[in-house]
Motif scaffolding. Sequence first.
Motif, PDB file in Angstrom:
ATOM      1  N   ARG A   9       0.833  -1.216   0.000  1.00 61.48           N
ATOM      2  CA  ARG A   9       0.000   0.000   0.000  1.00 61.48           C
ATOM      3  C   ARG A   9       0.863   1.260   0.000  1.00 61.48           C
ATOM      4  NH1 ARG A   9      -3.360  -3.100   3.407  1.00 61.48           N
ATOM      5  NH2 ARG A   9      -2.248  -2.325   5.255  1.00 61.48           N
ATOM      6  N   GLU A  10       1.931   1.259   0.819  1.00 59.46           N
ATOM      7  CA  GLU A  10       2.811   2.437   0.837  1.00 59.46           C
ATOM      8  C   GLU A  10       3.429   2.673  -0.537  1.00 59.46           C
ATOM      9  OE1 GLU A  10       5.619   1.706   3.885  1.00 59.46           O
ATOM     10  OE2 GLU A  10       4.233   2.163   5.540  1.00 59.46           O
ATOM     11  N   SER A  11       3.824   1.600  -1.200  1.00 57.06           N
ATOM     12  CA  SER A  11       4.389   1.743  -2.547  1.00 57.06           C
ATOM     13  C   SER A  11       3.348   2.245  -3.528  1.00 57.06           C
ATOM     14  CB  SER A  11       4.952   0.390  -3.002  1.00 57.06           C
ATOM     15  OG  SER A  11       5.433   0.474  -4.326  1.00 57.06           O
ATOM     16  N   ALA A  12       2.107   1.736  -3.385  1.00 57.08           N
ATOM     17  CA  ALA A  12       1.037   2.179  -4.294  1.00 57.08           C
ATOM     18  C   ALA A  12       0.708   3.648  -4.081  1.00 57.08           C
ATOM     19  CB  ALA A  12      -0.198   1.302  -4.088  1.00 57.08           C
ATOM     20  N   TRP A  13       0.653   4.066  -2.795  1.00 52.57           N
ATOM     21  CA  TRP A  13       0.374   5.479  -2.534  1.00 52.57           C
ATOM     22  C   TRP A  13       1.484   6.377  -3.074  1.00 52.57           C
ATOM     23  CZ3 TRP A  13      -4.193   7.015  -1.927  1.00 52.57           C
ATOM     24  CH2 TRP A  13      -5.134   6.327  -1.168  1.00 52.57           C
ATOM     25  N   ARG A  14       2.719   5.946  -2.961  1.00 50.66           N
ATOM     26  CA  ARG A  14       3.822   6.742  -3.518  1.00 50.66           C
ATOM     27  C   ARG A  14       3.701   6.874  -5.026  1.00 50.66           C
ATOM     28  NH1 ARG A  14       6.897   4.079   0.524  1.00 50.66           N
ATOM     29  NH2 ARG A  14       7.462   2.426  -0.948  1.00 50.66           N
ATOM     30  N   SER A  15       3.150   5.829  -5.667  1.00 45.23           N
ATOM     31  CA  SER A  15       2.978   5.911  -7.127  1.00 45.23           C
ATOM     32  C   SER A  15       1.910   6.930  -7.527  1.00 45.23           C
ATOM     33  CB  SER A  15       2.605   4.533  -7.682  1.00 45.23           C
ATOM     34  OG  SER A  15       1.298   4.154  -7.270  1.00 45.23           O
ATOM     35  N   LEU A  16       1.041   7.296  -6.561  1.00 52.22           N
ATOM     36  CA  LEU A  16      -0.011   8.283  -6.855  1.00 52.22           C
ATOM     37  C   LEU A  16       0.448   9.730  -6.661  1.00 52.22           C
ATOM     38  CD1 LEU A  16      -3.212   6.687  -5.291  1.00 52.22           C
ATOM     39  CD2 LEU A  16      -2.521   6.721  -7.678  1.00 52.22           C
ATOM     40  N   LEU A  17       1.623   9.920  -6.067  1.00 52.16           N
ATOM     41  CA  LEU A  17       2.090  11.290  -5.821  1.00 52.16           C
ATOM     42  C   LEU A  17       2.162  12.143  -7.091  1.00 52.16           C
ATOM     43  CD1 LEU A  17       4.863  10.847  -3.087  1.00 52.16           C
ATOM     44  CD2 LEU A  17       2.606  11.903  -2.859  1.00 52.16           C
ATOM     45  N   PRO A  18       2.686  11.616  -8.217  1.00 51.86           N
ATOM     46  CA  PRO A  18       2.681  12.444  -9.435  1.00 51.86           C
ATOM     47  C   PRO A  18       1.273  12.873  -9.854  1.00 51.86           C
ATOM     48  CG  PRO A  18       4.159  10.572  -9.684  1.00 51.86           C
ATOM     49  CD  PRO A  18       3.403  10.349  -8.416  1.00 51.86           C
ATOM     50  N   PHE A  19       0.288  11.977  -9.680  1.00 49.90           N
ATOM     51  CA  PHE A  19      -1.089  12.338 -10.019  1.00 49.90           C
ATOM     52  C   PHE A  19      -1.608  13.434  -9.091  1.00 49.90           C
ATOM     53  CE2 PHE A  19      -0.747   8.121 -11.859  1.00 49.90           C
ATOM     54  CZ  PHE A  19      -1.394   8.277 -13.082  1.00 49.90           C
ATOM     55  N   LEU A  20      -1.311  13.294  -7.794  1.00 52.31           N
ATOM     56  CA  LEU A  20      -1.787  14.296  -6.843  1.00 52.31           C
ATOM     57  C   LEU A  20      -1.175  15.660  -7.098  1.00 52.31           C
ATOM     58  CD1 LEU A  20      -1.691  12.161  -3.559  1.00 52.31           C
ATOM     59  CD2 LEU A  20      -3.660  12.685  -5.009  1.00 52.31           C
ATOM     60  N   ILE A  21       0.061  15.689  -7.588  1.00 47.06           N
ATOM     61  CA  ILE A  21       0.703  16.970  -7.913  1.00 47.06           C
ATOM     62  C   ILE A  21       0.229  17.497  -9.259  1.00 47.06           C
ATOM     63  CG2 ILE A  21       2.924  18.081  -8.383  1.00 47.06           C
ATOM     64  CD1 ILE A  21       4.202  16.114  -6.426  1.00 47.06           C
ATOM     65  N   LEU A  22       0.122  16.582 -10.240  1.00 41.24           N
ATOM     66  CA  LEU A  22      -0.234  17.008 -11.592  1.00 41.24           C
ATOM     67  C   LEU A  22      -1.699  17.409 -11.716  1.00 41.24           C
ATOM     68  CD1 LEU A  22       0.726  17.266 -14.525  1.00 41.24           C
ATOM     69  CD2 LEU A  22       0.067  14.880 -14.877  1.00 41.24           C
ATOM     70  N   PHE A  23      -2.571  16.788 -10.924  1.00 38.03           N
ATOM     71  CA  PHE A  23      -4.006  17.034 -11.056  1.00 38.03           C
ATOM     72  C   PHE A  23      -4.371  18.506 -10.817  1.00 38.03           C
ATOM     73  CE2 PHE A  23      -8.132  17.128  -8.762  1.00 38.03           C
ATOM     74  CZ  PHE A  23      -8.945  16.911  -9.852  1.00 38.03           C
ATOM     75  N   PRO A  24      -4.034  19.133  -9.661  1.00 36.94           N
ATOM     76  CA  PRO A  24      -4.384  20.554  -9.487  1.00 36.94           C
ATOM     77  C   PRO A  24      -3.645  21.469 -10.453  1.00 36.94           C
ATOM     78  CG  PRO A  24      -3.001  19.790  -7.678  1.00 36.94           C
ATOM     79  CD  PRO A  24      -3.372  18.584  -8.463  1.00 36.94           C
ATOM     80  N   VAL A  25      -2.392  21.110 -10.770  1.00 42.85           N
ATOM     81  CA  VAL A  25      -1.653  21.931 -11.734  1.00 42.85           C
ATOM     82  C   VAL A  25      -2.350  21.925 -13.088  1.00 42.85           C
ATOM     83  CG1 VAL A  25       0.527  22.169 -12.983  1.00 42.85           C
ATOM     84  CG2 VAL A  25       0.545  21.634 -10.543  1.00 42.85           C
ATOM     85  N   LEU A  26      -2.807  20.758 -13.496  1.00 38.49           N
ATOM     86  CA  LEU A  26      -3.487  20.641 -14.787  1.00 38.49           C
ATOM     87  C   LEU A  26      -4.801  21.413 -14.796  1.00 38.49           C
ATOM     88  CD1 LEU A  26      -3.187  19.330 -17.534  1.00 38.49           C
ATOM     89  CD2 LEU A  26      -4.390  17.322 -16.659  1.00 38.49           C
ATOM     90  N   LEU A  27      -5.528  21.389 -13.668  1.00 41.13           N
ATOM     91  CA  LEU A  27      -6.773  22.168 -13.593  1.00 41.13           C
ATOM     92  C   LEU A  27      -6.483  23.666 -13.705  1.00 41.13           C
ATOM     93  CD1 LEU A  27      -8.800  20.363 -10.770  1.00 41.13           C
ATOM     94  CD2 LEU A  27      -9.194  20.292 -13.229  1.00 41.13           C
TER      95      LEU A  27
END
Length: 455
Positions: free
Chosen positions: A150-168
Amino acid sequence: MDGFKKRLSESVQLRLSVTLSLAIILVALAAGVFAFASAFEETHEQQDDTLRQVAMLFDRQQMTLRYPQGPAIEGDDEESRVIIQHLGDSQQASGTTDETLPLPFPSSLANGLSTVEVAGEAFRVLVHTTARGERIAVAQESDARDKDARESAWRSLLPFLILFPVLLLVVGDLVRKLFRPIEVLAAEIDQRGEQELHRIDEQHLPLEIRPFVVAINRLLTRVAHAMDSQLRFVADAAHELRSPMTALSLQSDRLAATDMSPMTRERFVPLSRGIERGRKLIDQLLSLAAAQSASARPLSTLSVHDVYRQVLEDLLPLAERKHIDIGVESAQDVQVVFNEIDLFTLVKNLVDNAIRYTPHGGRIDLSVVLTQGWVQLQVKDSGPGITLEEQARVFDPFYRSLGTDESGSGLGLSIVKAIIDRTGARIQLGWSDEVERRGLCVTVWLGHEGLRFTT
């Protein structure tokens, strides 16, 4: 909510922003779920590979097993440690927990990976038969494996969490920039004067907007032609009426010099005044048509005091009949580069309007000052003034203030406003006496790009 729905149905920009944002959110959610599941599964596969590598290492090195006795080694993590034991030793397990080795794994486990529950704890177990024919079990707690996954999976989501508001933010800014030419165009058209009907430059606009702008240009062309036709009609009609009205005026003057009976004289005076009003109306119609014309006019350096003097010479008899004290208040003269006819017509109509509405024995003051790059002309009178409600309407053609008995065509201030709009000047109406709120004070600022002022 209803207000937002209304805005959404009316605004293309908002609708586009919301649609793109929703699409980004849906795609981001789908991609995030896929990335999380993929990373989670991939981590489990790597952990399984680790169990295989440990089993192969044990077999290759031909290691021997000796189960630990006594206290645990410092730094040993019970949750994440890897356990190795002979599968046959499971029968020798003495504890009912996972704290002592060997663990009671079923001896019937087949070679390969499987998940086994031991003493209430789930273990991922790899059964391997060594080259010496021994069956060993390599195991690890499933909870620890799941936690790492789970920790590895959550770390893989960090780019999405950063890119998502930037993209909006980027999408919102991009949509605003795409619609900015429309806002600039609207502001440009809104700032135009009534006589500014020239075409809009569509070369710098997006292709999608150009058909709309081309249609506006065609409409502006038609409106300009219609206004020109109207002005020409007014000017031609007034010009054609001037000759017969002048002839009537001359005949009226000659007739006034003849002997008449009192009754005839009494009836003749209103007729003569009507002819004079008609002649003046025609002159003002011609002046209004000339003031509204967009044709270029020659500029010259003019003395404002000289213009005042010419106006007073023309209108002094009218002021004397009402015993009005009229004169120039400012001692310093100002020279301005302006069209001579325009400036004379502007001042004359302001002074004529002041004389008409100033009562007998009143006062009219003319002044001029140079302030902050503008030439400020002022005409003050001691009349009743114009209320705030009427100030916006007095510039309309043929409008006359209510409650006044003065005769007039109602075109004087319309002519002034036409000259103001065409030359880029400014005009303001106020009170001569701010305390008593009486008297009209008309302030005109002459000056825009290209004009020069000298004192």
